[in-house]
Design an enzyme around this catalytic site. Sequence first.
Site, PDB file in Angstrom:
ATOM      1  N   ILE A 318       0.899  -1.165   0.000  1.00  0.00           N
ATOM      2  CA  ILE A 318       0.000   0.000   0.000  1.00  0.00           C
ATOM      3  C   ILE A 318       0.933   1.208   0.000  1.00  0.00           C
ATOM      4  O   ILE A 318       1.548   1.530   1.009  1.00  0.00           O
ATOM      5  CB  ILE A 318      -0.922   0.016   1.235  1.00  0.00           C
ATOM      6  CG1 ILE A 318      -1.814  -1.229   1.225  1.00  0.00           C
ATOM      7  CG2 ILE A 318      -1.773   1.285   1.256  1.00  0.00           C
ATOM      8  CD1 ILE A 318      -2.799  -1.304   2.379  1.00  0.00           C
ATOM      9  N   PRO A 319       1.085   1.834  -1.176  1.00  0.00           N
ATOM     10  CA  PRO A 319       2.252   2.709  -1.366  1.00  0.00           C
ATOM     11  C   PRO A 319       2.092   4.109  -0.774  1.00  0.00           C
ATOM     12  O   PRO A 319       2.012   5.086  -1.514  1.00  0.00           O
ATOM     13  CB  PRO A 319       2.392   2.754  -2.883  1.00  0.00           C
ATOM     14  CG  PRO A 319       0.998   2.554  -3.387  1.00  0.00           C
ATOM     15  CD  PRO A 319       0.265   1.708  -2.379  1.00  0.00           C
ATOM     16  N   CYS A 320       2.104   4.198   0.546  1.00  0.00           N
ATOM     17  CA  CYS A 320       2.004   5.517   1.186  1.00  0.00           C
ATOM     18  C   CYS A 320       3.242   6.354   0.878  1.00  0.00           C
ATOM     19  O   CYS A 320       3.210   7.567   1.015  1.00  0.00           O
ATOM     20  CB  CYS A 320       1.762   5.375   2.685  1.00  0.00           C
ATOM     21  SG  CYS A 320       2.983   4.404   3.549  1.00  0.00           S
ATOM     22  N   HIS A 321       4.319   5.684   0.428  1.00  0.00           N
ATOM     23  CA  HIS A 321       5.533   6.450   0.083  1.00  0.00           C
ATOM     24  C   HIS A 321       5.323   7.306  -1.174  1.00  0.00           C
ATOM     25  O   HIS A 321       6.146   8.156  -1.474  1.00  0.00           O
ATOM     26  CB  HIS A 321       6.720   5.498  -0.109  1.00  0.00           C
ATOM     27  CG  HIS A 321       6.520   4.465  -1.191  1.00  0.00           C
ATOM     28  ND1 HIS A 321       5.891   3.266  -0.966  1.00  0.00           N
ATOM     29  CD2 HIS A 321       6.851   4.471  -2.506  1.00  0.00           C
ATOM     30  CE1 HIS A 321       5.848   2.581  -2.091  1.00  0.00           C
ATOM     31  NE2 HIS A 321       6.420   3.277  -3.044  1.00  0.00           N
ATOM     32  N   ARG A 322       4.227   7.060  -1.900  1.00  0.00           N
ATOM     33  CA  ARG A 322       4.003   7.835  -3.126  1.00  0.00           C
ATOM     34  C   ARG A 322       3.276   9.158  -2.874  1.00  0.00           C
ATOM     35  O   ARG A 322       2.953   9.867  -3.819  1.00  0.00           O
ATOM     36  CB  ARG A 322       3.231   7.003  -4.162  1.00  0.00           C
ATOM     37  CG  ARG A 322       4.074   5.854  -4.700  1.00  0.00           C
ATOM     38  CD  ARG A 322       3.343   4.994  -5.718  1.00  0.00           C
ATOM     39  NE  ARG A 322       4.029   3.716  -5.890  1.00  0.00           N
ATOM     40  CZ  ARG A 322       3.438   2.583  -6.258  1.00  0.00           C
ATOM     41  NH1 ARG A 322       2.145   2.571  -6.507  1.00  0.00           N
ATOM     42  NH2 ARG A 322       4.145   1.477  -6.372  1.00  0.00           N
TER      43      ARG A 322
END
Length: 350
Positions: A318-322
């Site tokens: 779940i790409p919260c880094h994006r």
Amino acid sequence: MNLQMTLPDKSVMYNALLKRDSTFEGIFYVGVKTTGIFCRPTCHAKKPKIENVEFFNSSKEAIQLGYRPCKLCYPLEVQGKFPGWMIQLMKEIEDNPNVRIKDYDLVKRGISPHKLRRWFKQNLGMTFQSYLRTLRIGNAFGRIKYGDKVIEAAYSSDYESLSGFNAIFKKTTGFVPNKSKNSNIINVTRILTPLGPMLSGATEKGVCLLEFVDRKMIETQIKRIKKIFNAELIPGKSKYFDLLNNQLSEYFKGKLRKFDVPLEMDGTDFQVKTWKQLLKIPYGKTRSYEEQAIAVGNKKAVRAVAKANGDNRISIIIPCHRVIGKDGSLTGYGGGIWRKQYLLNLEQKK
Ligand SMILES: [Zn+2]
């Protein structure tokens, strides 16, 4: 904390490097000062002089000091695979989780008990004996949950007394064996990635936890997850871990853009909504918090969105880094800004 302190002696490591000793895989990385490249112990490149090397615990330290990964030995590839000398033993344990293995049995198999203990401590953060114990209990739990009598599970787990089995079972799972049918466990394992070890957990439905183990929030996350799923965390196997491992490995090679390992995300409606929106941000792209708030349906919810991002328990997938600042700054990341930078660079092929 000075991580260098946990490394073996420099002379021992240098010797291992010269011999390309695979038992030191995952125990140290070596940076070559003259080339600015870092390697695994087993690299086939020409070995540097001792005065030109420095040793690291993790690829993180080498990267932070500006070393680039070697193109021969790929030190950024996922670690945590069992080294060659352990494969046979681990297979034996996998085939029979109830096997008892004492130091003497290890020596008979040509394995140094000391080396094995060190590997377990370094890679799994637990002793070899507690690993065996949790495997046995996890296995017994599965049997009882699906119909075996407690006593059968106890004796086939090779416990001599039922009370001994009950005590150790409760100590490991937090509940007594005959509560198994109505209890849940989350199997957890450590997955080693180029950015350091991660703790992964899975329910029967899918992966519910993937966090860097050094993340400050991890203990809070573990408490929450136990509450949400009404479950204890037990080291052990899950049908999802192999797939997760493979997909992470491909991801870190830059080959995998979309994960499809089943997930189980549970949280407030707002959290789940935010996480689902995160999953829609394409690989290689970023979104500002404001754009994310708009996607969630409330332009003003920037702070709430940032908070729900921080509560994400399934990092990377779940790409919260994006999600980044409006001005392009990286702002925050639970696993540390350096990891966020690394993930974005990887996805943007920088
Ligand atoms: Zn190398």
